[in-house]
Design a protein around this motif. Structure first.
Motif: not given
Lengths: 280, 486
Positions: B350, B352, B355-356, B358, B360, B364, B383, B385-387, B483
């Motif tokens: 997630g 932005p 890239q992850c 992992c 799918p 989980a 959540r 996130d990096r700002i 979530w």
């Protein structure tokens, strides 16, 4: 309803003609369910790690195909595949899952419910014999069957890198059209589908275009009325985190959170697993 | 000759009275201690013998038996040194027994006769006041025990001082700074993260546990630290309770006495005993050390599964009960838990910009390590996130934002305790109820998730001094739901 097994050999009259034409058709196609569902259809594929946007697109186009009676072909994976099967099923259309294991094997496990449903009402096919356990290579190979059974392949959402590209390549090898749904230029989950369009895939931005491309006559659901709400407009352009949305609209974070909560309750927006909000 | 000196020994955060009886009788010179004394107490023999001689007294060349009553209770620690020495000195008539009749003595002895501090001086002091006894103890502990109201403390730095009789009671309660508040992180120091800051305020106002999910370097730790600064000032009782746990654990209780909210952030390799307390003798864990403060669990899924599950019951009850063969020990643990975790094993799901990597399923599985029951105790999930780096560079810290937030939190807590207590559902406006129902349907909320949303909505209404829970409160609460709920 009991799920009947069937075995189709290349050259037999019941073997799907459109698949037989492809350069590398499987010699034997094993299946469970109703072989008549293997008519030329629309393959809908997309990322497993899908965003609500991708799922919504899968639902829209698969639902339309289902309502026209056009088979929706996909891979029964989680994410976009699953959503496409379900939407087609709900719309009353045939839908076919192509697996990389025996057609009677529940894989992925999380799709066991879906596969059971497809076996008893439509069809699940594979080139792997009954009972064969999943193997990684088989899933790449099965993509050519997904493409081969379809008239065209629609990519609803794909990041970079993505397994969906292998299906797109298979579609080109089989002489099928590749269509893609464009996404936000800021969304990593749409980078793959946007690249496909740049490489020549047909962009699909609404149901009418898809119908026209496939040469399907008939009524097309009208588009929703243009959105009036500022928040919805901002989120429609690009899914955003509450912080960014508040900054973009110049409103207080508390008001933003409250608006989002109300819109979510109304079923207009959805929260992604990464904390962003987007249109449902 | 016989003599008895009163003392106290720790169980949990309480000190319970013990009598030290000494019997000095003719016979072969032996020095024995009976009454379920552990190794540290047995070693008192050598310390006491040396200290008594060094202080200029005579150690009896006779049969010396010391009994610690009640005998079936296990005795731990070095605090018995001083009372044992006094009992022997009384029994041999070197000091007058009568002077020590209303005194409880606690302290460790050095070989030179010096009297040293032991863990739990505050507990010993509280026990002494309860028994209406004077406490005789190390001079160094005066700064700490001075916080106990109505304590008569007789400070002694060496047992040689006892020759001149019982030391005078020291001056009463030591004046403490009214509320020294120096939060390590002020809200104003944190750039961006407007939603998370609001979440902190709600967490503080409702004592809600908070789960922060975000990629590495997004500011989760900073936010957790800032929570301490917006919690209301520790009350006098809270100060003493918090200091008591620190004292019992052998840590410096002075910051707590000065009103600083404890902030504990155990590493994820922490054992179950380290987290909730344990060991022989039992010692309070991190969770109790964070009593009335914040327990920050960074990298939550990396904690051992046993440790995570051990947190559940104390999170609910605010107290930890360790049941041992000898009996149960209770440690207070009213904490606000702030947990932080990455969204996935690689940390970038997630994000932005990155890239992850992992699979799918791995995402989980990663969050499943925490387990549903623990998720259920996290009222707010945010959540983080990096700002944008630009925001950080432009960020000009204001004087203090925590001050104002603390004011709102204190006001909300005051309002919450004043409003008439009734079930949340009777305070829910009909429109708010409809909103929650349609949201529950639209997002497939579980029953437990609905309860959590209601709890948070109640706190949001309290922050606005609103008796009724209105739709906007529910709407905002929905945005902090976890979530796993949908």
């Amino acid at each position: 309803m009991s799920a009947a097994r069937f075995v189709l050999r290349l050259g037999e009259p019941r073997y799907p003609a459109q698949l037989a034409e492809t350069p590398d058709p499987p010699k034997v196609l094993y299946g469970v369910g109703d072989p008549s569902a293997l008519a030329p259809g629309l393959a809908i594929v997309g990322a497993r790690r899908a965003t609500p946007y991708g799922l919504r697109c899968a639902r829209l186009f698969a639902g339309w195909a289902g309502s026209r009676g056009m088979p929706v072909i996909s891979g029964a994976a989680i994410g976009c595949d699953r959503e496409a099967h379900l939407a087609a099923f709900d719309a009353g259309g045939p839908t076919v899952a192509v697996l990389g294991c025996g057609p009677d094997v529940d894989y992925p496990r999380r799709s066991a419910d879906l596969l059971g449903c497809l076996r008893s009402h439509h069809a699940v096919v594979s080139e792997c014999p009954f009972g064969q356990q999943p193997a990684r290579w088989a899933f790449v190979r099965r993509n050519r069957i997904i493409a081969g059974l379809a008239r065209a392949v629609l990519v609803v959402e794909a990041g970079l890198p993505s397994g969906t590209f292998s299906t797109a390549d298979a579609a080109l090898d089989a002489g099928r059209d590749v269509l893609a749904v464009p996404g936000s230029v800021f969304s990593p989950e749409s980078r793959g589908s946007n690249r496909l369009i740049r490489q020549g895939a047909f962009p699909v931005t609404d149901v009418a275009e898809l119908a026209q491309f496939l040469g399907v006559e008939g009524t097309v659901p009208a588009d929703a009325a243009p959105v009036q709400d500022d928040t919805l407009r901002a989120l429609g352009a690009d899914p955003m985190r509450p912080d960014d949305l508040a900054r973009a609209l110049g409103i207080d974070i508390v008001d933003t959170a409250r608006t989002l909560g109300a819109l979510e309750a109304a079923g207009l927006v959805a929260r992604y697993s990464d904390g962003r909000y987007g249109l449902r | 000759m016989q003599a008895t000196i009163s003392t106290t020994t720790l169980t949990g955060v309480d000190a319970i009275p013990v009598e030290v009886q000494a019997d000095v009788s003719p016979g072969l010179p032996v020095f024995g201690i009976v009454g379920l004394a552990d190794t540290a107490v047995q070693e008192a023999r050598d310390r006491v013998r040396a200290a008594v001689r060094a202080a200029g007294f005579d150690f009896p060349n006779a049969r010396v038996i010391v009994n610690l009553a009640p005998a079936p209770l296990r005795k731990h620690g070095t605090g018995f040194d001083l009372p044992i020495a006094l009992a022997i000195l009384c029994a041999t008539g070197q000091i007058p027994s009568a002077a020590f009749a209303s005194v409880s003595a606690v302290g460790e002895l050095g070989l030179d006769g010096s009297v040293r501090q032991v863990p739990g001086m505050l507990a010993h002091a509280i026990s002494a006041t309860r028994a209406e006894r004077d406490l005789l103890g190390p001079a160094a502990a005066h700064a700490v025990v001075g916080a106990v109201p109505q304590l008569r403390y007789r400070a002694v730095d060496s047992i040689s001082r006892i020759k001149a009789g019982l030391p005078e009671t020291a001056a009463g309660a030591i004046e403490r700074a009214p509320a020294s508040r120096d939060p390590a992180v002020d809200l104003a120091d944190i750039a961006g993260h407007a939603a998370a800051k609001r979440g902190l305020e709600i967490a503080a106002a409702g004592r809600h546990n908070l789960l922060l999910i975000g990629p590495p370097g997004s500011g989760k730790t900073m936010l957790a630290r800032a929570l301490c600064g917006i919690l209301p000032v520790l009350s006098d009782t809270e100060r003493l309770e918090s200091a008591l746990v620190h004292s019992v654990a052998g840590l410096d209780p002075r910051p707590s006495l000065d009103g600083v909210r404890p902030f504990r952030s155990p590493h994820h390799s922490c054992s179950i005993a380290g987290l909730v307390g344990g060991g022989t003798p039992p010692r309070p864990g991190e969770m109790s050390l964070a009593h009335h403060g914040v327990l920050f669990l960074d990298e939550l899924p990396e904690f051992g599964p046993g440790a995570l599950q051990a947190l559940r019951q104390p999170m609910e009850e605010g107290v930890i009960t360790l049941v041992r063969a000898q009996g149960a020990v209770r440690y207070p643990a009213r904490v606000t838990v702030v947990a932080a975790m990455n969204p996935c094993p690689c940390g970038y799901a997630g994000d932005p910009h990155k890239q992850c990597r992992c699979a799918p399923g791995a995402v989980a599985r990663y969050s499943a390590r925490i387990g549903g029951p623990l998720y259920d105790r996290m009222d707010l999930t945010m959540r983080v996130d990096r700002i944008d780096p630009g925001l950080i560079i432009e960020h000009a810290p204001a004087a203090s934002a925590s001050e104002a937030a603390r004011g709102r939190v204190t006001e909300a807590l005051r309002f919450a305790s004043a409003r008439r207590p009734s079930a949340i559902r009777t305070q829910l406006e009909p429109s708010a109820r409809r909103l929650l129902e349609s949201a529950a349907r639209a997002t497939h909320l579980s029953g437990r998730a609905v309860t959590r949303v209601l709890r948070v909505a109640r706190t949001i209404a309290d922050l606005e001094s609103s008796e009724a829970v209105r739709p906007e409160h529910v709407g905002e609460a929905l945005s902090y739901r976890s979530w796993d709920a949908s």
